[in-house]
Design an enzyme around this catalytic site. Structure first.
Site: not given
Length: 162
Positions: A20, A53-55, A77-78, A85, A110
């Site tokens: 993403w 990012a979640f993975e 980048l979230v 969320r 990170s």
């Protein structure tokens, strides 16, 4: 599992990139790769892509458990989509990465940023692309410092350690 004892010439590092906003996230990798040869000569860096990012924490754990890597770096980048969320995702990702390091003994770094006012406008997106280059370079320095400390501890060279 035995962790390798890296020196400046044999460190192996995994770099995870969330896809993403890859145009921005990849700049962290660029900044990292520009500094690694200067800071950790001879280091090998293997890049891995994940959807988002979640993975990252799960892949970081799998990579750390292989015993092949002296460090793992994860970049994402979230973005604040206006529904909060992103706060939950960012918190879960950073906590997950921290836990990987604690559970495996392999340092995990990170380069995951969560801007609250990100917009796809070029001036904003350009700022974050440049910022990620800087953060990638800073991650390379952090990896260098932690690997050097790990090597000192393994060799028993820390007479000033309390």
């Amino acid at each position: 599992m035995t962790k390798t004892n890296p020196t400046k010439t044999n460190a192996r590092i995994a770099f995870i990139k969330a896809r993403w906003h890859s145009d921005t996230v990849d700049r962290a990798y660029d900044g990292f790769m520009a500094e690694v040869p200067k800071l950790i000569p001879g280091a090998e860096v293997d890049a891995f892509n994940v959807p988002g990012a979640f993975e990252m924490p799960l892949l970081a754990k799998k990579l750390a458990q292989t015993g092949r890597y002296d460090a793992v770096v994860a970049a994402a980048l979230v973005v604040d989509g206006g529904i909060y969320r992103h706060d939950f995702v960012a918190s879960a990702v950073v906590t997950g990465l921290l836990n990987v390091g604690l559970e495996t003994g392999i340092p995990v770094f990170s380069v995951s940023l969560t801007p609250h006012h990100y917009r796809e406008e070029e001036v904003v997106a350009g700022f974050f692309r440049e910022h990620f280059v800087k953060k990638g370079a800073e991650a390379a320095e952090a990896v260098r410092q932690v690997l050097a400390l790990d090597a000192e501890l393994a060799a028993g060279d820390r007479s000033d350690a309390a």
